[in-house]
Design a protein around this motif. Sequence first.
Motif, PDB file in Angstrom:
ATOM      1  N   HIS A   1      -0.824 -96.535  69.514  1.00  0.00           N
ATOM      2  CA  HIS A   1      -0.901 -96.704  70.969  1.00  0.00           C
ATOM      3  C   HIS A   1      -0.375 -95.467  71.672  1.00  0.00           C
ATOM      4  CE1 HIS A   1       3.273 -97.645  70.003  1.00  0.00           C
ATOM      5  NE2 HIS A   1       3.545 -97.349  71.250  1.00  0.00           N
TER       6      HIS A   1
ATOM      7  N   HIS B   1       1.372 -94.290  75.849  1.00  0.00           N
ATOM      8  CA  HIS B   1       1.932 -94.783  77.112  1.00  0.00           C
ATOM      9  C   HIS B   1       1.356 -93.960  78.257  1.00  0.00           C
ATOM     10  CE1 HIS B   1       4.694 -96.997  74.565  1.00  0.00           C
ATOM     11  NE2 HIS B   1       4.985 -95.888  73.927  1.00  0.00           N
TER      12      HIS B   1
ATOM     13  N   GLU C   1       9.864 -91.614  75.934  1.00  0.00           N
ATOM     14  CA  GLU C   1      10.666 -92.440  75.042  1.00  0.00           C
ATOM     15  C   GLU C   1      11.412 -91.576  74.019  1.00  0.00           C
ATOM     16  OE1 GLU C   1       8.146 -95.136  72.854  1.00  0.00           O
ATOM     17  OE2 GLU C   1       9.812 -96.533  72.499  1.00  0.00           O
TER      18      GLU C   1
ATOM     19  N   HIS D   1       0.713 -92.457  69.131  1.00  0.00           N
ATOM     20  CA  HIS D   1       1.611 -92.615  67.986  1.00  0.00           C
ATOM     21  C   HIS D   1       1.531 -94.017  67.405  1.00  0.00           C
ATOM     22  CE1 HIS D   1       3.886 -93.809  71.592  1.00  0.00           C
ATOM     23  NE2 HIS D   1       4.622 -94.611  70.812  1.00  0.00           N
TER      24      HIS D   1
END
Length: 174
Positions: free
Chosen positions: A75, A77, A88, A142
Amino acid sequence: MNTTEESDRARKRALKILEQSGIQLGQGETDQLEVIDFGLGNPRVEGLQLLTLFQTGRMAGRILIMTPHQTEPEHWHPPFAGNPGKEEIIRAIWGEVRFYLPGKDTMSKGFLVPGKEHLYTMRHEKVLVPGDTLILEPGTKHWFQAGGEGAVFYSFSTMVQDGADKFTDPKVAR
Ligand code: ZN
């Protein structure tokens, strides 16, 4: 076995791993542990256990607990309503976790989820052990996978909006 039983098992395994990690938690805090199966119904293979420590409109701190060889689907972000997307920082605490990122294929310790190889396109491997830190810039594709004992790590990030996350697997429902 039904999904609820699977999810109960994942919770029990995760609590044991969390205890081994030595992280001290407040009274009743582990009640907040969430088992996430990404709507795929097989958390032992593709899933994650999550404990939110704090979350405000600007930042969040979470403990991520993975059972042995558990994999979080690929996925990223993306930006959402006035926000450039989640930045993150991962900090490894216990066990081994392998991250797969853009770049040259260096995959050697991990494995692609059988039958779903095409849904795991990032193959640049970064193995994190306790004390390691990894910064994930917004928009970076990632996925990650625990080693044979499972893994515990912190995720510190800017504002979380899990519903904004994009997954390579169209079957994921978050
Ligand atoms: Zn992520």
